[in-house]
Design a protein around this motif. Structure first.
Motif, PDB file in Angstrom:
ATOM      1  N   THR A   8       9.190  95.803  11.688  1.00 30.27           N
ATOM      2  CA  THR A   8       8.897  94.483  12.097  1.00 30.27           C
ATOM      3  C   THR A   8       7.887  93.421  11.167  1.00 30.27           C
ATOM      4  OG1 THR A   8       6.618  95.178  12.843  1.00 30.27           O
ATOM      5  CG2 THR A   8       8.651  95.773  14.313  1.00 30.27           C
ATOM      6  N   GLY A   9       8.180  92.145  11.978  1.00 27.07           N
ATOM      7  CA  GLY A   9       7.487  91.236  10.943  1.00 27.07           C
ATOM      8  C   GLY A   9       8.443  91.165   9.643  1.00 27.07           C
ATOM      9  N   ALA A  10       9.638  91.281   9.536  1.00 28.36           N
ATOM     10  CA  ALA A  10      10.256  91.498   8.185  1.00 28.36           C
ATOM     11  C   ALA A  10      10.811  90.301   7.674  1.00 28.36           C
ATOM     12  CB  ALA A  10      11.631  92.567   8.600  1.00 28.36           C
ATOM     13  N   SER A  11      10.540  89.290   8.240  1.00 24.21           N
ATOM     14  CA  SER A  11      11.245  88.066   7.789  1.00 24.21           C
ATOM     15  C   SER A  11      10.436  87.401   6.564  1.00 24.21           C
ATOM     16  CB  SER A  11      11.092  86.792   8.882  1.00 24.21           C
ATOM     17  OG  SER A  11       9.759  86.393   9.444  1.00 24.21           O
ATOM     18  N   SER A  12       9.320  87.826   6.273  1.00 24.12           N
ATOM     19  CA  SER A  12       8.443  87.365   4.956  1.00 24.12           C
ATOM     20  C   SER A  12       7.387  88.219   4.692  1.00 24.12           C
ATOM     21  CB  SER A  12       7.787  86.069   5.232  1.00 24.12           C
ATOM     22  OG  SER A  12       6.790  85.998   6.382  1.00 24.12           O
ATOM     23  N   GLY A  13       6.716  88.072   3.669  1.00 25.97           N
ATOM     24  CA  GLY A  13       5.288  88.984   3.276  1.00 25.97           C
ATOM     25  C   GLY A  13       5.777  90.126   2.992  1.00 25.97           C
ATOM     26  N   LEU A  14       4.754  90.993   3.399  1.00 30.15           N
ATOM     27  CA  LEU A  14       4.903  92.532   3.286  1.00 30.15           C
ATOM     28  C   LEU A  14       6.163  93.172   4.041  1.00 30.15           C
ATOM     29  CD1 LEU A  14       0.975  93.729   3.669  1.00 30.15           C
ATOM     30  CD2 LEU A  14       2.596  93.653   1.519  1.00 30.15           C
ATOM     31  N   GLY A  15       6.311  92.542   5.344  1.00 27.82           N
ATOM     32  CA  GLY A  15       7.510  92.995   5.947  1.00 27.82           C
ATOM     33  C   GLY A  15       8.732  92.927   5.031  1.00 27.82           C
ATOM     34  N   ALA A  16       8.789  91.722   4.408  1.00 25.55           N
ATOM     35  CA  ALA A  16      10.073  91.645   3.400  1.00 25.55           C
ATOM     36  C   ALA A  16      10.143  92.373   2.099  1.00 25.55           C
ATOM     37  CB  ALA A  16      10.141  90.093   3.223  1.00 25.55           C
ATOM     38  N   GLU A  17       9.026  92.744   1.827  1.00 23.91           N
ATOM     39  CA  GLU A  17       8.630  93.603   0.696  1.00 23.91           C
ATOM     40  C   GLU A  17       9.016  95.094   1.043  1.00 23.91           C
ATOM     41  OE1 GLU A  17       8.488  94.606  -3.198  1.00 23.91           O
ATOM     42  OE2 GLU A  17       8.397  92.623  -2.366  1.00 23.91           O
ATOM     43  N   TYR A  18       8.711  95.396   2.135  1.00 25.62           N
ATOM     44  CA  TYR A  18       9.071  96.814   2.642  1.00 25.62           C
ATOM     45  C   TYR A  18      10.606  97.068   2.605  1.00 25.62           C
ATOM     46  CZ  TYR A  18       4.576  98.738   3.737  1.00 25.62           C
ATOM     47  OH  TYR A  18       3.228  99.168   3.837  1.00 25.62           O
ATOM     48  N   PRO A 179      -4.370  97.308   3.166  1.00 23.87           N
ATOM     49  CA  PRO A 179      -4.612  96.548   1.912  1.00 23.87           C
ATOM     50  C   PRO A 179      -5.701  95.673   2.041  1.00 23.87           C
ATOM     51  CG  PRO A 179      -3.204  95.812   3.471  1.00 23.87           C
ATOM     52  CD  PRO A 179      -3.453  97.046   4.109  1.00 23.87           C
ATOM     53  N   GLY A 180      -6.173  95.103   0.903  1.00 27.20           N
ATOM     54  CA  GLY A 180      -7.144  94.050   0.777  1.00 27.20           C
ATOM     55  C   GLY A 180      -6.375  92.779   0.834  1.00 27.20           C
ATOM     56  N   PHE A 181      -6.869  91.624   0.127  1.00 26.82           N
ATOM     57  CA  PHE A 181      -6.564  90.420   0.293  1.00 26.82           C
ATOM     58  C   PHE A 181      -5.118  90.766  -0.569  1.00 26.82           C
ATOM     59  CE2 PHE A 181     -10.813  89.396   1.037  1.00 26.82           C
ATOM     60  CZ  PHE A 181     -10.671  88.262   2.042  1.00 26.82           C
ATOM     61  N   THR A 182      -4.126  90.194  -0.017  1.00 33.23           N
ATOM     62  CA  THR A 182      -2.921  90.425  -0.742  1.00 33.23           C
ATOM     63  C   THR A 182      -1.786  88.964  -0.919  1.00 33.23           C
ATOM     64  OG1 THR A 182      -2.696  92.666   0.165  1.00 33.23           O
ATOM     65  CG2 THR A 182      -0.526  91.661  -0.690  1.00 33.23           C
ATOM     66  N   HIS A 183      -1.325  88.741  -1.842  1.00 36.47           N
ATOM     67  CA  HIS A 183      -0.597  87.457  -2.133  1.00 36.47           C
ATOM     68  C   HIS A 183       0.540  87.597  -1.365  1.00 36.47           C
ATOM     69  CE1 HIS A 183      -2.998  85.483  -5.199  1.00 36.47           C
ATOM     70  NE2 HIS A 183      -2.960  86.811  -5.810  1.00 36.47           N
ATOM     71  N   THR A 184       0.638  86.875   0.075  1.00 41.45           N
ATOM     72  CA  THR A 184       1.853  86.802   0.909  1.00 41.45           C
ATOM     73  C   THR A 184       1.529  85.179   1.212  1.00 41.45           C
ATOM     74  OG1 THR A 184       0.742  87.610   2.882  1.00 41.45           O
ATOM     75  CG2 THR A 184       1.903  89.155   1.233  1.00 41.45           C
ATOM     76  N   ASN A 185       2.489  84.785   2.442  1.00 38.76           N
ATOM     77  CA  ASN A 185       2.209  83.940   3.227  1.00 38.76           C
ATOM     78  C   ASN A 185       1.232  83.997   4.537  1.00 38.76           C
ATOM     79  OD1 ASN A 185       3.983  85.121   4.994  1.00 38.76           O
ATOM     80  ND2 ASN A 185       5.092  83.444   5.534  1.00 38.76           N
ATOM     81  N   PHE A 186       0.565  85.094   4.488  1.00 36.81           N
ATOM     82  CA  PHE A 186      -0.306  85.458   5.613  1.00 36.81           C
ATOM     83  C   PHE A 186      -1.568  84.374   5.723  1.00 36.81           C
ATOM     84  CE2 PHE A 186      -3.942  87.254   7.465  1.00 36.81           C
ATOM     85  CZ  PHE A 186      -3.777  87.824   8.670  1.00 36.81           C
ATOM     86  N   HIS A 187      -2.058  83.899   4.667  1.00 37.28           N
ATOM     87  CA  HIS A 187      -3.085  82.997   4.722  1.00 37.28           C
ATOM     88  C   HIS A 187      -2.915  81.757   4.790  1.00 37.28           C
ATOM     89  CE1 HIS A 187      -4.538  86.588   2.779  1.00 37.28           C
ATOM     90  NE2 HIS A 187      -5.516  86.529   3.562  1.00 37.28           N
ATOM     91  N   GLU A 188      -1.620  81.150   4.199  1.00 40.71           N
ATOM     92  CA  GLU A 188      -0.856  79.902   4.546  1.00 40.71           C
ATOM     93  C   GLU A 188      -0.670  79.909   6.195  1.00 40.71           C
ATOM     94  OE1 GLU A 188       2.138  79.144   1.929  1.00 40.71           O
ATOM     95  OE2 GLU A 188       1.414  80.428   0.115  1.00 40.71           O
ATOM     96  N   ARG A 189      -0.111  80.612   6.798  1.00 44.51           N
ATOM     97  CA  ARG A 189      -0.062  80.689   8.376  1.00 44.51           C
ATOM     98  C   ARG A 189      -1.216  80.158   8.997  1.00 44.51           C
ATOM     99  NH1 ARG A 189       3.114  85.919   9.716  1.00 44.51           N
ATOM    100  NH2 ARG A 189       2.887  85.262  11.727  1.00 44.51           N
ATOM    101  N   LEU A 190      -2.404  80.683   8.215  1.00 43.63           N
ATOM    102  CA  LEU A 190      -3.652  80.209   8.842  1.00 43.63           C
ATOM    103  C   LEU A 190      -3.999  78.684   8.654  1.00 43.63           C
ATOM    104  CD1 LEU A 190      -5.985  83.385   8.539  1.00 43.63           C
ATOM    105  CD2 LEU A 190      -5.072  82.233  10.792  1.00 43.63           C
ATOM    106  N   GLY A 191      -3.357  78.174   7.856  1.00 42.25           N
ATOM    107  CA  GLY A 191      -3.406  76.699   7.594  1.00 42.25           C
ATOM    108  C   GLY A 191      -4.341  76.496   6.165  1.00 42.25           C
ATOM    109  N   LEU A 192      -4.372  77.479   5.276  1.00 41.58           N
ATOM    110  CA  LEU A 192      -5.265  77.361   3.989  1.00 41.58           C
ATOM    111  C   LEU A 192      -4.172  77.496   3.073  1.00 41.58           C
ATOM    112  CD1 LEU A 192      -7.786  80.466   4.971  1.00 41.58           C
ATOM    113  CD2 LEU A 192      -8.208  77.914   5.058  1.00 41.58           C
TER     114      LEU A 192
END
Length: 254
Positions: A8-18, A179-192
């Motif tokens: 699930t959540g496979a379109s980007s970030g950790l999901g796409a990496e899995y 995981p700790g802070f990980t380079h994905t688009n997770f934080h960008e989705r928060l507007g950061l």
């Protein structure tokens, strides 16, 4: 027969990496997310580069129809799922008192109710076959007071620990990945925008490393996986430091 993983959540970030790493290991995939175009693009790349069998299941897991379709796929005995990766999720601002309460309820549901329902659906077939693996993507925030994000992730860790003890003897392991802070688009989705997290560079991890370490730990049957030594140390310290201190640490970033 090639193992099949549902992510699930496979379109980007950790999901796409899995998806990429499980495909590289010779597995087939069922990719779940709301963004069908992104899923189709990832599926096409994996089919072309890996020869992977990929199903795309576009679904909103917070809708009754969406969750029902994913549950039905997990319960399809004719096409069994060997690995379930509960990765879908997102963050909210840390200002609980100012957040919309319905947004908080949806946040609770996507991180806890949805993995609960999907784990329950997957377990029936896995236990009948005597084999299966469930990976619940939590966060190191589970060990640090950090608004409701810590709370929902702590529940996922505790649930995974219990489920692993109960079901591992019957061939089904359950692993919470923290995981700790990980380079994905997770934080960008928060507007950061990138670079505006206020987090030192040494605290950031790369998604390929997080996924590789978590898959190794899951294969070993560990109930909790904390990728990288630095975060293992931080999680250990958080258990013995005063909550007032760890809460201040948890306020860093978003």
């Amino acid at each position: 027969m090639r193992p099949t993983a549902l992510i699930t959540g496979a379109s980007s970030g950790l999901g796409a990496e899995y998806a990429r790493q499980l495909a590289a290991r010779g597995g087939d995939l069922v990719l779940v997310a709301r963004d069908e175009d992104a899923l189709d693009a990832l599926a096409a790349r994996l089919r072309e580069t890996r020869g992977t069998g990929v199903e795309v299941l576009a679904a909103d897991l917070l809708s009754e129809d969406g969750i029902a379709r994913v549950v039905a796929r997990l319960q399809d005995a004719a096409h069994p799922i060997d690995i379930l990766v509960n990765n879908a999720g997102y963050g909210l601002a840390l200002d609980f008192e100012n957040n919309d309460v319905e947004a908080e309820v949806r946040h609770l549901r996507i991180h806890d109710e949805v993995p609960l329902r999907l784990t329950h659906a997957a377990l029936q077939g896995m236990l009948a076959r005597g084999a299966g693996r469930i990976i619940n993507v939590a966060s190191v925030a589970a060990f640090i007071p950090r608004s409701t994000y810590s709370a929902v992730k702590q529940w996922l860790v505790l649930f995974s620990r219990w489920a692993n003890v109960r079901y591992a003897p019957r061939g089904v392991t359950v692993t919470a990945v923290c995981p700790g802070f990980t380079h994905t688009n997770f934080h960008e989705r928060l507007g950061l925008p990138p670079g505006e997290e206020g987090i030192p560079g040494w605290m950031w991890l790369d998604a390929p490393r997080v996924v590789a370490e978590s898959l190794r730990d899951a294969a070993r049957g560990l109930a909790v996986s904390i990728p990288s030594r630095r975060y293992k140390l931080l999680a250990g310290l958080a258990r013995i430091l005063p909550a007032s201190l760890t809460a201040r640490v948890g306020e860093r970033g978003r």
